[in-house]
Design a protein around this motif. Structure first.
Motif, PDB file in Angstrom:
ATOM      1  N   MET A 135      43.932  23.636  40.577  1.00 36.68           N
ATOM      2  CA  MET A 135      44.011  23.332  42.006  1.00 36.68           C
ATOM      3  C   MET A 135      44.049  24.596  42.846  1.00 36.68           C
ATOM      4  SD  MET A 135      46.651  20.832  44.027  1.00 36.68           S
ATOM      5  CE  MET A 135      46.454  20.567  45.794  1.00 36.68           C
ATOM      6  N   LEU A 136      44.765  25.623  42.405  1.00 31.20           N
ATOM      7  CA  LEU A 136      44.855  26.877  43.153  1.00 31.20           C
ATOM      8  C   LEU A 136      43.471  27.452  43.436  1.00 31.20           C
ATOM      9  CD1 LEU A 136      46.405  29.286  44.332  1.00 31.20           C
ATOM     10  CD2 LEU A 136      46.483  30.257  42.017  1.00 31.20           C
ATOM     11  N   ILE A 137      42.587  27.392  42.449  1.00 33.82           N
ATOM     12  CA  ILE A 137      41.252  27.974  42.606  1.00 33.82           C
ATOM     13  C   ILE A 137      40.322  27.050  43.392  1.00 33.82           C
ATOM     14  CG2 ILE A 137      39.236  28.858  41.365  1.00 33.82           C
ATOM     15  CD1 ILE A 137      41.170  29.548  39.044  1.00 33.82           C
ATOM     16  N   THR A 138      40.370  25.742  43.096  1.00 34.12           N
ATOM     17  CA  THR A 138      39.406  24.839  43.721  1.00 34.12           C
ATOM     18  C   THR A 138      39.656  24.634  45.213  1.00 34.12           C
ATOM     19  OG1 THR A 138      40.731  22.936  42.973  1.00 34.12           O
ATOM     20  CG2 THR A 138      38.818  23.577  41.622  1.00 34.12           C
ATOM     21  N   VAL A 139      40.915  24.741  45.675  1.00 34.88           N
ATOM     22  CA  VAL A 139      41.146  24.538  47.115  1.00 34.88           C
ATOM     23  C   VAL A 139      40.483  25.646  47.938  1.00 34.88           C
ATOM     24  CG1 VAL A 139      43.294  23.252  46.826  1.00 34.88           C
ATOM     25  CG2 VAL A 139      43.379  25.740  47.085  1.00 34.88           C
ATOM     26  N   LEU A 140      40.261  26.801  47.337  1.00 36.82           N
ATOM     27  CA  LEU A 140      39.590  27.891  48.051  1.00 36.82           C
ATOM     28  C   LEU A 140      38.129  27.553  48.364  1.00 36.82           C
ATOM     29  CD1 LEU A 140      40.970  30.955  46.045  1.00 36.82           C
ATOM     30  CD2 LEU A 140      41.821  30.021  48.211  1.00 36.82           C
ATOM     31  N   SER A 141      37.592  26.548  47.669  1.00 37.42           N
ATOM     32  CA  SER A 141      36.194  26.168  47.898  1.00 37.42           C
ATOM     33  C   SER A 141      36.038  25.128  49.004  1.00 37.42           C
ATOM     34  CB  SER A 141      35.581  25.618  46.599  1.00 37.42           C
ATOM     35  OG  SER A 141      36.117  24.345  46.283  1.00 37.42           O
ATOM     36  N   PHE A 142      37.140  24.634  49.581  1.00 42.55           N
ATOM     37  CA  PHE A 142      37.050  23.578  50.596  1.00 42.55           C
ATOM     38  C   PHE A 142      36.178  23.958  51.792  1.00 42.55           C
ATOM     39  CE2 PHE A 142      41.229  21.141  49.466  1.00 42.55           C
ATOM     40  CZ  PHE A 142      40.629  20.716  48.293  1.00 42.55           C
ATOM     41  N   PRO A 143      36.361  25.157  52.391  1.00 39.88           N
ATOM     42  CA  PRO A 143      35.492  25.501  53.527  1.00 39.88           C
ATOM     43  C   PRO A 143      34.012  25.523  53.145  1.00 39.88           C
ATOM     44  CG  PRO A 143      37.391  26.967  53.449  1.00 39.88           C
ATOM     45  CD  PRO A 143      37.396  26.198  52.166  1.00 39.88           C
ATOM     46  N   PHE A 144      33.717  25.954  51.926  1.00 38.18           N
ATOM     47  CA  PHE A 144      32.320  26.017  51.491  1.00 38.18           C
ATOM     48  C   PHE A 144      31.722  24.618  51.340  1.00 38.18           C
ATOM     49  CE2 PHE A 144      33.962  30.055  49.420  1.00 38.18           C
ATOM     50  CZ  PHE A 144      33.455  30.880  50.412  1.00 38.18           C
ATOM     51  N   LEU A 182      32.302  30.602  31.042  1.00 38.79           N
ATOM     52  CA  LEU A 182      33.751  30.738  31.193  1.00 38.79           C
ATOM     53  C   LEU A 182      34.554  29.817  30.282  1.00 38.79           C
ATOM     54  CD1 LEU A 182      33.850  31.045  35.091  1.00 38.79           C
ATOM     55  CD2 LEU A 182      34.099  32.878  33.419  1.00 38.79           C
ATOM     56  N   ILE A 183      34.013  28.620  30.001  1.00 32.57           N
ATOM     57  CA  ILE A 183      34.756  27.676  29.160  1.00 32.57           C
ATOM     58  C   ILE A 183      34.396  27.849  27.689  1.00 32.57           C
ATOM     59  CG2 ILE A 183      35.191  25.239  28.675  1.00 32.57           C
ATOM     60  CD1 ILE A 183      34.626  24.631  31.602  1.00 32.57           C
ATOM     61  N   LEU A 184      33.097  27.787  27.396  1.00 33.05           N
ATOM     62  CA  LEU A 184      32.676  27.885  25.997  1.00 33.05           C
ATOM     63  C   LEU A 184      32.692  29.319  25.491  1.00 33.05           C
ATOM     64  CD1 LEU A 184      29.659  25.374  26.027  1.00 33.05           C
ATOM     65  CD2 LEU A 184      32.076  24.924  25.546  1.00 33.05           C
ATOM     66  N   GLY A 185      32.334  30.263  26.395  1.00 30.34           N
ATOM     67  CA  GLY A 185      32.281  31.656  25.965  1.00 30.34           C
ATOM     68  C   GLY A 185      33.629  32.343  25.964  1.00 30.34           C
ATOM     69  N   PHE A 186      34.312  32.327  27.125  1.00 35.63           N
ATOM     70  CA  PHE A 186      35.580  33.033  27.264  1.00 35.63           C
ATOM     71  C   PHE A 186      36.811  32.148  27.079  1.00 35.63           C
ATOM     72  CE2 PHE A 186      32.554  35.723  29.502  1.00 35.63           C
ATOM     73  CZ  PHE A 186      32.899  36.989  29.053  1.00 35.63           C
ATOM     74  N   HIS A 187      36.599  30.843  26.877  1.00 37.86           N
ATOM     75  CA  HIS A 187      37.693  29.902  26.608  1.00 37.86           C
ATOM     76  C   HIS A 187      38.743  29.900  27.727  1.00 37.86           C
ATOM     77  CE1 HIS A 187      35.942  29.465  22.637  1.00 37.86           C
ATOM     78  NE2 HIS A 187      36.007  30.783  22.468  1.00 37.86           N
ATOM     79  N   PHE A 188      38.267  29.900  28.985  1.00 40.50           N
ATOM     80  CA  PHE A 188      39.184  29.871  30.127  1.00 40.50           C
ATOM     81  C   PHE A 188      39.694  28.468  30.444  1.00 40.50           C
ATOM     82  CE2 PHE A 188      37.778  33.973  32.528  1.00 40.50           C
ATOM     83  CZ  PHE A 188      38.232  34.729  31.442  1.00 40.50           C
ATOM     84  N   GLY A 189      39.097  27.438  29.838  1.00 43.42           N
ATOM     85  CA  GLY A 189      39.563  26.068  30.038  1.00 43.42           C
ATOM     86  C   GLY A 189      39.408  25.605  31.476  1.00 43.42           C
ATOM     87  N   ALA A 190      40.478  24.993  32.017  1.00 42.55           N
ATOM     88  CA  ALA A 190      40.428  24.447  33.374  1.00 42.55           C
ATOM     89  C   ALA A 190      40.165  25.533  34.417  1.00 42.55           C
ATOM     90  CB  ALA A 190      41.742  23.725  33.689  1.00 42.55           C
ATOM     91  N   ALA A 191      40.709  26.726  34.195  1.00 48.55           N
ATOM     92  CA  ALA A 191      40.474  27.824  35.138  1.00 48.55           C
ATOM     93  C   ALA A 191      38.995  28.190  35.188  1.00 48.55           C
ATOM     94  CB  ALA A 191      41.302  29.040  34.739  1.00 48.55           C
TER      95      ALA A 191
END
Length: 449
Positions: A135-144, A182-191
């Motif tokens: 949520m911390l990251i995705t809310v930053l995309s609201f204006p876009f 980011l998910i499959l390569g670096f295994h960042f998961g939800a982030a």
């Protein structure tokens, strides 16, 4: 030449509808790919993404409602051949969504932890940790996303749906590519899913605003920094957009209440419900594209004073929607088992997903078009309050109450969510069909003739 041909020939109609249908279907495919990739990070990640997205979507739908309000105003002015006022309304729409989205972003960033605890407090600690980061990251995309929705709505209002399709396609490729890395390569998961979403939405907003600056098109805004508030025009946009925003907000708030109940289920059941939500969205996405195009068509006909032709177009596109949903549901039934295997879902979650898909895909073609496509058309004419009242009522009396009772009292699994949804579709279909046949929606003035 009849009135219908004066605004949209058959070729022009399909030139508007096909890109919108393709855009919506592509978005669904990308959403399915996202779900599959996040699933590879484990049930905690997919559950977190599903839970937070239900909150994020509520905010996004509010922005979308304002964009819809502005697009309706612009399309009616275009139909009345008042292009100067249409362009002024377009600038006020962009100003409005930018201001509101920035405020919402700030509030959601500061209050995200209390919100998550309030709505999803009973979930596992690992799911909550993933949800907080996502949520911390995705809310930053609201204006876009707000600016992209507004820009895409303005292009639709002028009858040009190819631009938003192209931008959406490129943005979704960025999103799925980012997820893969980011998910499959670096295994960042939800982030990783959140970062990819932020990048793709930033790209979408930038590109759509650049396209809006091009001269020799129906709606053109050359200098964004010179837009100043016109509160009378903003008020007109809000009179259309706010009821739709309330409708969308109440609809999503009801889904949050449902999600709060779903969060009491097992992790496998939550994951199955998340996958089914993605599949159901695919089933109706082509029809949603038709509905978006219908709003442009009806808006221009109403602006031109061609009310009977607007009614004929609503009926025609409602039939198109039924055909599109039938085809999509058939494809879903064929693909659901391979998709659960491809995503690596646990056996219990996969079996539940197949069960729910069989139930939904048999009933959705019957009720969705009269429940939603008719509403798109009447809303474009300015009949937004009736839609708000009916949709909000059925959401809470059908979906929310039925789901809570079936899960908390009778011990149902996630199938309860879809029993409530089908009940909602059925009642909405009856209500909107009655409203459409009554012709009362034709008398809702939005702009001065």
């Amino acid at each position: 030449m009849n009135n219908e041909k004066k605004l949209f020939t058959k070729k022009q109609l399909w030139a508007l509808l096909l890109p919108l249908m393709v855009e919506q279907v592509l978005n669904s495919f990308m959403g399915t790919a996202d779900t599959i990739m996040v699933t590879s990070a484990g049930n905690a990640a997919i559950s977190a993404v599903s839970l937070v997205d239900s909150l994020n979507v509520m905010m996004i739908l509010v922005f979308s409602a304002l964009a819809t309000g502005g697009a309706i105003i612009c399309s009616q002015y275009i139909g009345s051949r008042d292009l100067e006022t249409a362009n002024r309304a377009a600038g006020q729409l962009l100003l409005s969504v930018t201001s509101i989205s920035l405020v919402v972003t700030l509030l959601c960033s500061v209050l995200r932890a209390p919100l998550l605890r309030l709505i999803f407090g009973s979930v596992d600690a690992e799911v909550m940790e993933n949800a907080n980061i996502y949520m911390l990251i995705t809310v930053l995309s609201f204006p876009f996303i707000a600016l992209y929705n507004a820009g895409a709505a303005l292009f639709r209002a002028s009858g040009n749906s190819r631009i938003s399709m192209r931008v959406s396609l490129i943005a979704n490729i960025i999103n799925i590519g980012g997820n893969a890395i980011l998910i499959l390569g670096f295994h960042f998961g939800a982030a990783g899913a959140a970062i990819a979403t932020l990048l793709s939405r930033g790209f979408s907003a930038t590109l759509i605003l650049w396209f809006l600056r091009r001269p020799k098109q129906t709606l053109c805004i050359r200098k964004y920094t010179e837009i100043r508030p016109d509160f009378r025009m903003i008020g007109t946009i809000c009179r259309v957009g706010i009821p739709t925003g309330i409708e969308n907000g109440m609809f999503q708030f009801g889904k949050l209440a449902i999600q709060s109940t779903v969060s009491t289920l097992t992790t496998a059941q939550i994951a199955a419900n998340a996958m089914m939500a993605t599949l159901e969205q695919f089933c109706c996405n082509a029809a949603i594209g038709i509905g978006l195009g219908l709003m442009t068509v009806v808006g221009q006909y109403i602006g031109a004073g061609y009310k009977q032709e607007a009614k004929k177009m609503i009926l025609r596109l409602a039939r198109y929607s039924m055909v599109a949903i039938t085809i999509s549901c058939g494809l879903t039934l064929l693909l659901v088992r391979p998709l659960t295997k491809l995503s690596g879902m646990e056996a219990e979650a996969a079996a539940l997903t197949v069960q729910m898909a069989n139930f939904v895909c048999l009933l959705q073609p019957l009720f969705w078009a009269p429940a939603f496509t008719l509403a798109y058309g009447m809303r474009a004419a300015g009949d937004v309050r009736f839609s708000m009242l009916l949709s909000s009522s059925t959401m809470w009396t059908c979906r929310v109450v039925i789901v809570i009772v079936l899960i908390r009292v009778f011990g149902f699994g996630p199938i309860a969510v879809w029993i409530g949804m089908v009940s909602d579709w059925f009642i909405r279909a009856i209500g909107f069909t009655w409203r459409f046949l009554s012709n009362r929606w034709m008398n809702k003035a939005v702009i001065k003739e």
